[in-house]
Design a protein around this motif. Structure first.
Motif, PDB file in Angstrom:
ATOM      1  N   ALA A  18       0.912  -1.058   0.142  1.00 25.86           N
ATOM      2  CA  ALA A  18       0.133   0.731   0.046  1.00 25.86           C
ATOM      3  C   ALA A  18       1.047   1.076   0.384  1.00 25.86           C
ATOM      4  N   GLN A  76       2.289   2.351  -3.487  1.00 24.68           N
ATOM      5  CA  GLN A  76       1.362   2.780  -4.029  1.00 24.68           C
ATOM      6  C   GLN A  76       1.011   4.559  -3.835  1.00 24.68           C
ATOM      7  N   MET A  77       1.367   4.348  -2.613  1.00 19.87           N
ATOM      8  CA  MET A  77       1.011   5.804  -1.585  1.00 19.87           C
ATOM      9  C   MET A  77       1.323   6.441  -2.494  1.00 19.87           C
ATOM     10  N   TYR A  96      -2.738   4.924  -4.743  1.00 15.73           N
ATOM     11  CA  TYR A  96      -3.772   4.050  -3.345  1.00 15.73           C
ATOM     12  C   TYR A  96      -5.049   4.526  -3.884  1.00 15.73           C
ATOM     13  N   GLN A 117      -6.424   6.467  -0.822  1.00 17.84           N
ATOM     14  CA  GLN A 117      -5.480   6.959  -0.038  1.00 17.84           C
ATOM     15  C   GLN A 117      -5.968   8.676   0.526  1.00 17.84           C
ATOM     16  N   ARG A 123       1.094  -0.835 -10.424  1.00 19.61           N
ATOM     17  CA  ARG A 123       1.771  -0.284  -9.064  1.00 19.61           C
ATOM     18  C   ARG A 123       1.852   1.574 -10.235  1.00 19.61           C
ATOM     19  N   LYS A 180      -6.066   6.794 -10.810  1.00 17.20           N
ATOM     20  CA  LYS A 180      -5.432   5.174  -9.449  1.00 17.20           C
ATOM     21  C   LYS A 180      -6.959   4.708  -9.172  1.00 17.20           C
TER      22      LYS A 180
END
Length: 343
Positions: A47, A50-51, A56, A59, A245, A251
């Motif tokens: 996570a 990705q953030m 994500y 997020q 990713r 997203k």
């Protein structure tokens, strides 16, 4: 780090690992119903990878403190909290906020860590363990004698999926790069090299009638391949879109595409089922029920750790101040298990 100081990692925007910032402040004071935890271990999960790319799907807006889960000791407790909690080692699923030396949380969200289970060991099993347990036992409902396919069998969730499945008497085929195959064979897993082999062809060769369940964090085209590999009555559990990713653009779109396929496949009259698994599903509809289920399932995973049915795979332990190194290592794809941050 002084005992009277808060240290936390801030993600200021879409940055490279070196762009993460350390922020210092005062240790939080618990409100009514809260505890403050002195963090002993927090993890680097997919996570956060990705953030930091802004990828994500739900997020919070930048800047924020990442950290999906943590293990630590209860330092102080607010009004209305059982005073016996102070001094106890607990774990919590946070989604964000875990990359900090001290974290204030609702006491109802913490789960006791059993004696004899270390902080780093327990940390490997919080989000990854609950995810693996719920996918295996609540979604796929695996039974002894069945055969499953686990994508990324050397990853954070994959290592736990494999071990929990094997302890339930399930045959496991696991995808991983060649360097991880010996370790997988030692766990009784049949490895498939996703880099050099045609995964669907190899799995059909191994299990001509199809597998009883597939656990797919890859997303993209892999989800369709996974669905086609199911035996009649089988279950696909998709739980991410690792393949996207590094993409740009929306997203949400990769997840929405998977959700669309899941809906379509579940409308077909062939007895197979597909799920998109989100560990937070259900929280919006009933916090108490969500907490009770999380506590029950995480307690099962910790018990499996305590009994030795699951071995914690700590890939590396690095202090918060070296978070950039920790994130790079986790993103390298070269490690088995979980990269853990300590205070």
């Amino acid at each position: 780090m002084g005992t009277a100081e808060l240290v936390e990692v801030v993600l200021p925007g879409t940055v490279e690992p070196d762009g993460l910032e350390l922020r210092y402040g005062s240790i939080p004071v618990p409100s009514a119903g809260q505890v403050v935890i002195a963090m002993e271990a927090t993890g680097v999960s997919f996570a956060e990878q990705q953030m930091r790319r802004g990828r994500y799907y739900d997020q919070p807006p930048f800047p924020f403190v990442p950290g999906y889960d943590l293990v630590g000791t209860v330092l102080t407790a607010g009004e209305g909290v059982e005073p016996g909690l102070v001094g106890k080692r607990v774990a919590a699923l946070t989604k964000t906020g875990g990359w900090a030396s001290h974290v204030a949380l609702d006491a109802a969200d913490v789960v006791a860590v059993p004696d004899g289970v270390g902080a780093a060991e327990a940390e490997t099993a919080v989000v990854n363990g609950v995810t693996a347990w719920q996918m295996l036992h609540r979604k796929a409902r695996v039974r002894a004698g069945q055969t499953i396919l686990v994508h990324g069998a050397n990853g954070g969730v994959g290592t736990l999926l494999v071990q929990l499945a094997r302890s339930a008497g399930v045959r496991v085929i696991g995808t991983a790069s060649a360097r991880h195959h010996d370790a997988l064979r030692q766990q009784g897993v049949t490895p498939v090299d996703y880099r050099t082999e045609d995964i669907p062809a190899r799995v059909r060769e191994l299990v001509p009638g199809g597998v009883d369940a597939v656990f797919d964090h890859v997303g993209g085209r892999s989800v369709t391949d996974s669905w086609r590999l199911l035996a009649p009555g089988g279950t696909l559990v998709s739980y991410g879109s690792a393949a996207t990713r590094d993409d740009s653009g929306s997203k949400q779109l990769p997840v929405l595409k998977i959700l669309g396929r899941v809906w379509l496949w579940n409308s077909l009259p062939n007895g197979r089922r597909a799920y998109f698994f989100n560990v937070w599903a259900g929280r919006a509809f009933g916090k108490d029920r969500f907490r009770a289920r999380l506590r029950a399932d995480l307690t099962q995973v910790f018990a499996a750790l305590q009994r030795g049915e699951v071995t914690a795979q700590v890939a590396a332990r690095l202090p918060l101040a070296r978070v950039a190194d920790a994130l790079r290592l986790a993103e390298s794809g070269t490690v088995t298990g979980k990269v853990v941050l300590t205070p």
